[in-house]
Motif scaffolding. Sequence first.
Motif, PDB file in Angstrom:
ATOM      1  N   GLY A  80       7.516   5.546   1.933  1.00  0.00           N
ATOM      2  CA  GLY A  80       6.223   5.933   2.480  1.00  0.00           C
ATOM      3  C   GLY A  80       5.225   6.443   1.458  1.00  0.00           C
ATOM      4  N   SER A  81       5.644   6.592   0.198  1.00  0.00           N
ATOM      5  CA  SER A  81       4.751   7.091  -0.852  1.00  0.00           C
ATOM      6  C   SER A  81       3.765   6.020  -1.285  1.00  0.00           C
ATOM      7  CB  SER A  81       5.563   7.539  -2.069  1.00  0.00           C
ATOM      8  OG  SER A  81       6.433   8.583  -1.713  1.00  0.00           O
ATOM      9  N   LYS A  82       2.704   6.464  -1.929  1.00  0.00           N
ATOM     10  CA  LYS A  82       1.673   5.562  -2.427  1.00  0.00           C
ATOM     11  C   LYS A  82       1.570   5.700  -3.939  1.00  0.00           C
ATOM     12  CE  LYS A  82      -0.944   5.871   1.825  1.00  0.00           C
ATOM     13  NZ  LYS A  82      -2.186   6.174   2.474  1.00  0.00           N
ATOM     14  N   VAL A  83       0.924   4.726  -4.566  1.00  0.00           N
ATOM     15  CA  VAL A  83       0.713   4.777  -6.005  1.00  0.00           C
ATOM     16  C   VAL A  83      -0.011   6.079  -6.343  1.00  0.00           C
ATOM     17  CG1 VAL A  83      -0.463   3.710  -7.972  1.00  0.00           C
ATOM     18  CG2 VAL A  83       0.697   2.269  -6.290  1.00  0.00           C
ATOM     19  N   GLY A  84       0.507   6.782  -7.349  1.00  0.00           N
ATOM     20  CA  GLY A  84      -0.067   8.050  -7.781  1.00  0.00           C
ATOM     21  C   GLY A  84       0.655   9.262  -7.224  1.00  0.00           C
ATOM     22  N   ASP A 102       0.815  -1.212   0.000  1.00  0.00           N
ATOM     23  CA  ASP A 102       0.000   0.000   0.000  1.00  0.00           C
ATOM     24  C   ASP A 102       0.849   1.263   0.000  1.00  0.00           C
ATOM     25  OD1 ASP A 102       0.797  -0.716   2.586  1.00  0.00           O
ATOM     26  OD2 ASP A 102      -0.849   0.395   3.520  1.00  0.00           O
ATOM     27  N   LYS A 103       2.068   1.174   0.553  1.00  0.00           N
ATOM     28  CA  LYS A 103       3.001   2.301   0.490  1.00  0.00           C
ATOM     29  C   LYS A 103       4.426   1.755   0.426  1.00  0.00           C
ATOM     30  CE  LYS A 103       3.068   3.057   5.474  1.00  0.00           C
ATOM     31  NZ  LYS A 103       2.862   3.987   6.544  1.00  0.00           N
ATOM     32  N   THR A 108       6.968   9.834 -10.331  1.00  0.00           N
ATOM     33  CA  THR A 108       5.604   9.493  -9.986  1.00  0.00           C
ATOM     34  C   THR A 108       5.556   7.987  -9.739  1.00  0.00           C
ATOM     35  OG1 THR A 108       4.709  11.276 -11.338  1.00  0.00           O
ATOM     36  CG2 THR A 108       3.187   9.492 -10.761  1.00  0.00           C
ATOM     37  N   ILE A 109       4.983   7.596  -8.612  1.00  0.00           N
ATOM     38  CA  ILE A 109       4.884   6.177  -8.255  1.00  0.00           C
ATOM     39  C   ILE A 109       3.769   5.537  -9.091  1.00  0.00           C
ATOM     40  CG2 ILE A 109       4.593   4.520  -6.370  1.00  0.00           C
ATOM     41  CD1 ILE A 109       6.964   6.484  -5.930  1.00  0.00           C
ATOM     42  N   LEU A 110       4.142   4.529  -9.895  1.00  0.00           N
ATOM     43  CA  LEU A 110       3.177   3.845 -10.760  1.00  0.00           C
ATOM     44  C   LEU A 110       2.670   2.547 -10.161  1.00  0.00           C
ATOM     45  CD1 LEU A 110       4.969   4.283 -14.221  1.00  0.00           C
ATOM     46  CD2 LEU A 110       3.154   5.705 -13.232  1.00  0.00           C
ATOM     47  N   ALA A 111       3.555   1.817  -9.482  1.00  0.00           N
ATOM     48  CA  ALA A 111       3.166   0.525  -8.909  1.00  0.00           C
ATOM     49  C   ALA A 111       4.104   0.155  -7.771  1.00  0.00           C
ATOM     50  CB  ALA A 111       3.203  -0.574  -9.975  1.00  0.00           C
ATOM     51  N   ILE A 112       3.560  -0.563  -6.796  1.00  0.00           N
ATOM     52  CA  ILE A 112       4.330  -1.066  -5.652  1.00  0.00           C
ATOM     53  C   ILE A 112       4.013  -2.554  -5.524  1.00  0.00           C
ATOM     54  CG2 ILE A 112       4.768  -0.873  -3.176  1.00  0.00           C
ATOM     55  CD1 ILE A 112       3.449   1.951  -3.336  1.00  0.00           C
ATOM     56  N   SER A 113       5.067  -3.371  -5.513  1.00  0.00           N
ATOM     57  CA  SER A 113       4.845  -4.812  -5.377  1.00  0.00           C
ATOM     58  C   SER A 113       5.942  -5.416  -4.502  1.00  0.00           C
ATOM     59  CB  SER A 113       4.819  -5.472  -6.749  1.00  0.00           C
ATOM     60  OG  SER A 113       6.048  -5.281  -7.427  1.00  0.00           O
ATOM     61  N   LYS A 114       5.781  -6.701  -4.215  1.00  0.00           N
ATOM     62  CA  LYS A 114       6.804  -7.430  -3.465  1.00  0.00           C
ATOM     63  C   LYS A 114       7.798  -8.033  -4.436  1.00  0.00           C
ATOM     64  CE  LYS A 114       3.988  -8.821   0.487  1.00  0.00           C
ATOM     65  NZ  LYS A 114       3.656  -9.936   1.370  1.00  0.00           N
TER      66      LYS A 114
END
Length: 158
Positions: free
Chosen positions: A131-135, A83-84, A150-156
Amino acid sequence: MEQIIVTTEGLKKLEEELEYLKTTKRKEVVEAIRVALSFGDLSENSEYDEAKTEQGKTESRISELEEMLKHVKVVDDTDIKTDKVSVGNVIKVHDEDFNEDIEYILVGSTEADPMANKISDLSPIGQAIMGSKVGDTVSYETPGGDAHLTILAISKQK
């Protein structure tokens, strides 16, 4: 010494390096010193000087690793959320200044490898995206001025 954040993979690498230095490297250095001593006169024995210097570097690194391992905090796979942005995440970003998408793996400072896009949580980019989120769009300082991602995606990590 403050807490050092590492992934499970990073911890394994630190422990393997320490084991190698304590077992294999120490023996190699002792043997190099023994051979150099057999050459006689130590006042003009560059092999001896080099071996003793190498011994000092090896012992220093062993001490450094042992101290690091006392202060390590392992980020477990179950602790990694998407999520972040946090250590252990794969983050896809859009570089606004170069108009390109880049994928980074955020790791602890001991694991950083810019050539493999593994960036430290203490690096300028790492600090900006932490700590940033998508978008979200973040900025960080570069020698040429501020840069924007710009954050596009966060994954493991896979």
